[in-house]
Design an enzyme around this catalytic site. Structure first.
Site, PDB file in Angstrom:
ATOM      1  N   GLU A  92      -2.636  -8.810   4.812  1.00  0.00           N
ATOM      2  CA  GLU A  92      -2.600  -8.428   6.226  1.00  0.00           C
ATOM      3  C   GLU A  92      -1.500  -7.397   6.357  1.00  0.00           C
ATOM      4  OE1 GLU A  92      -1.095  -8.072   9.835  1.00  0.00           O
ATOM      5  OE2 GLU A  92      -0.741 -10.237   9.654  1.00  0.00           O
TER       6      GLU A  92
ATOM      7  N   CYS B 208       2.997  -6.709  14.086  1.00  0.00           N
ATOM      8  CA  CYS B 208       1.955  -5.871  13.484  1.00  0.00           C
ATOM      9  C   CYS B 208       0.803  -5.623  14.445  1.00  0.00           C
ATOM     10  CB  CYS B 208       1.441  -6.518  12.204  1.00  0.00           C
ATOM     11  SG  CYS B 208       0.748  -8.175  12.441  1.00  0.00           S
TER      12      CYS B 208
ATOM     13  N   GLY C 252       2.679  -7.575   5.336  1.00  0.00           N
ATOM     14  CA  GLY C 252       3.734  -6.567   5.401  1.00  0.00           C
ATOM     15  C   GLY C 252       3.141  -5.185   5.569  1.00  0.00           C
ATOM     16  N   SER C 253       3.876  -4.192   5.142  1.00  0.00           N
ATOM     17  CA  SER C 253       3.466  -2.808   5.348  1.00  0.00           C
ATOM     18  C   SER C 253       2.300  -2.446   4.424  1.00  0.00           C
ATOM     19  CB  SER C 253       4.642  -1.865   5.082  1.00  0.00           C
ATOM     20  OG  SER C 253       4.936  -1.811   3.692  1.00  0.00           O
ATOM     21  N   THR C 254       1.540  -1.450   4.858  1.00  0.00           N
ATOM     22  CA  THR C 254       0.421  -0.982   4.043  1.00  0.00           C
ATOM     23  C   THR C 254       0.909  -0.410   2.716  1.00  0.00           C
ATOM     24  OG1 THR C 254      -0.939  -0.544   5.990  1.00  0.00           O
ATOM     25  CG2 THR C 254      -1.494   0.652   3.980  1.00  0.00           C
TER      26      THR C 254
ATOM     27  N   ASN D 283       9.402 -10.375  10.409  1.00  0.00           N
ATOM     28  CA  ASN D 283       9.270 -10.292  11.873  1.00  0.00           C
ATOM     29  C   ASN D 283       8.876 -11.620  12.520  1.00  0.00           C
ATOM     30  OD1 ASN D 283       6.718  -9.926  10.641  1.00  0.00           O
ATOM     31  ND2 ASN D 283       5.931  -8.824  12.419  1.00  0.00           N
TER      32      ASN D 283
ATOM     33  N   GLY E 228       1.837  -3.248   0.552  1.00  0.00           N
ATOM     34  CA  GLY E 228       0.633  -4.032   0.306  1.00  0.00           C
ATOM     35  C   GLY E 228      -0.237  -3.440  -0.790  1.00  0.00           C
TER      36      GLY E 228
END
Length: 492
Positions: A260, A294, A238-240, A161, A243
């Site tokens: 993050e 995010c 990135g995404s949880t 992103n 992650g």
């Protein structure tokens, strides 16, 4: 492998991977098509490597780091400073790359470069700020010396992103502090997320092997990259969901994760807020880069006394925004990154309407351009509110008291950013203090990133912080050396 010269910073350049200071195209590598989201057509391709090249990149980084750590701090600072100058020199080419590869608007591209330059300016000071200290001892005649050394090799995995600045916020500090880096950009954005950084640092004079960039399919190399035994720190944005997987793989090697992750950020508007101003902030916080941020607004919590007015104003704001191809400078809302992302956003909208919400405007799409969408009569359990929708969608949820707003805001497993609007700053601060989040902004919106301020979340939005002294500590480790200046008496 065949060696190539440094590619030009242009969308149609012939890009390769970058390992050990060489631009190469392995004969056995596959390819990643780089697609313009506005046209959904590929404009170039890059090599897609396998696990063997990941091994080579880490081994090369480990060898190079030993000598790089010995380089005087002034030289490391100069490399970063020269890279900033080169970003200025290549400004137009980098903007064009971000617009083409990411689908970002010109405003977004300019913002991304501005944030990256700020990060690099702070990083350029790190070689002179990573010193240690002398500490008193409980033992007479002893001197305690606490030094900060580079951790060694840093692995970096970055998203699509904001690929340039989210890669730079790990790469620049790590290099400045005497570490080497292996960078794996997102498959959708291998150029602005990795290869463009390599070209800039190479032109600035960074020694071979200090920065290495490998692009590849997540399914093929993702676990191998994050679970590799060489790196000492694994940086992931990135995404949880992913992650957690990265953190688990890294921890198995006793590699320290820096994460993050996702957000479900609130924009709280009280009954005494300036509704027009709150909506102006919300339009930016919801629709910049098509909501693919995010720290963008995921939920709008609005007091019932001003709810109808806010929905009306937000609907007007959404309907006034120019949409379309980001290569047109007037475009504000461009395409999302790919069909999968678009379909997920549209699905969240449809599920929310089916659950009883009202579609005030938007909800449709043209190619990958999703219309700016306002949803009213939303509850916290509806799909567009309880999920990180990552699109140009504004679900508006009513509340009747500050306590209810706080309860709704905290009813999520995320805790990254947020904002509160009120003419009573004391009231706004009391609300902000109760929100479970790593960052929150009063009479503003959540999309804020300042290079000298720690950046990160709580709960399932991450571990650790980026920026400022937080990242300096993450990419260095302490070593305690004690010196006895006189003979010590022992008990036996």
């Amino acid at each position: 492998m065949s060696e190539r010269n440094t590619p030009e910073l242009a969308p149609d350049a012939e890009w390769g991977l970058y390992v050990g200071g060489e631009w190469t195209s392995p004969s056995d590598a596959g390819t990643l098509e780089v697609v313009d989201p506005a046209t959904q057509e590929a404009f170039t391709e890059v090599p897609s490597v396998g696990t063997e090249v990941v091994d080579e990149a880490y081994e090369t980084a480990a060898q190079a780091q030993t000598e790089w750590a010995k380089v005087p701090p002034q030289e490391r600072a100069d490399i970063v400073a020269q890279s900033i100058s080169l970003i200025h020199d290549h400004h137009d080419e980098l903007v064009d790359l971000i617009v083409r590869e990411v689908g970002g608007t010109h405003l977004k591209a300019e913002t991304e470069l501005h944030i990256a330059e700020g990060i690099m300016n702070v990083a350029a000071s790190f070689p002179f700020r990573d010193g240690g200290s002398h500490e008193k001892s409980i033992i007479p005649g002893k001197e305690n010396i606490v030094e900060r050394d580079p951790v060694g090799v840093v692995g970096v995995i970055t998203p699509w992103n904001f690929p340039f600045n989210l890669s730079m916020r790990a790469v620049a500090p790590a290099i400045a502090l005497g570490n080497s880096v292996v960078l794996k950009p997102a498959p959708d954005t291998p150029i602005t997320g990795g290869l463009a950084l390599a070209a800039i640092f190479e032109e600035a004079g960074l020694p071979p092997g200090v920065l290495n960039v490998v692009a590849g399919d997540d399914e093929e190399i993702g676990d191998h990259f994050s679970g590799h035994p060489v790196p000492e720190v694994m940086s992931f944005t990135g995404s949880t969901e992913i992650g957690k997987r990265v953190a688990k793989r890294a921890a198995e090697q006793l590699t320290e994760p820096a994460l993050e992750l996702g957000g479900n950020n609130v924009h709280i508007v009280t009954d005494d807020a300036d509704v027009e101003y709150a909506a102006d902030a919300a339009a930016f916080g919801s629709f910049v880069h098509s909501g693919q941020v995010c720290i963008s607004i995921n939920r709008h919590l609005v007091h019932e006394d001003v709810y109808d007015e806010y929905v009306e104003v937000m609907t007007e704001r959404a309907e006034s925004l120019p949409t379309g191809d980001p290569k047109e400078e007037e475009t504000i809302v461009g395409p999302v990154i790919n069909e999968s992302q678009r379909d997920k956003i549209v699905s969240f909208i449809e599920e929310t309407v089916d659950a009883g919400a009202t579609l005030e405007t938007g909800g449709d799409h043209d190619g990958l351009v999703v219309e700016p969408t306002i949803l009213s009569d939303v509850t916290n359990e509806m799909a567009a509110a309880c999920n990180e929708h990552f699109g140009p969608v504004a679900p508006v949820i009513p509340f009747s008291s500050d306590e209810e707003a706080i309860e709704i805001a905290n009813d999520t497993r995320m805790g990254l950013s947020g904002s509160v609007h009120s003419d009573d700053l004391g009231r706004a601060r009391r609300i902000a203090d109760e929100i479970e989040t790593g960052m929150i902004h009063i009479n503003d919106q959540p999309i804020n990133d300042e290079p000298h301020i720690p950046f990160g979340g709580v709960k399932e939005s991450g571990m650790g912080r980026y920026n400022a002294d937080a990242i300096l500590r993450k990419f260095t480790r302490t070593k305690w050396t004690s010196v006895m200046h006189e003979q010590r008496e022992y008990p036996f």
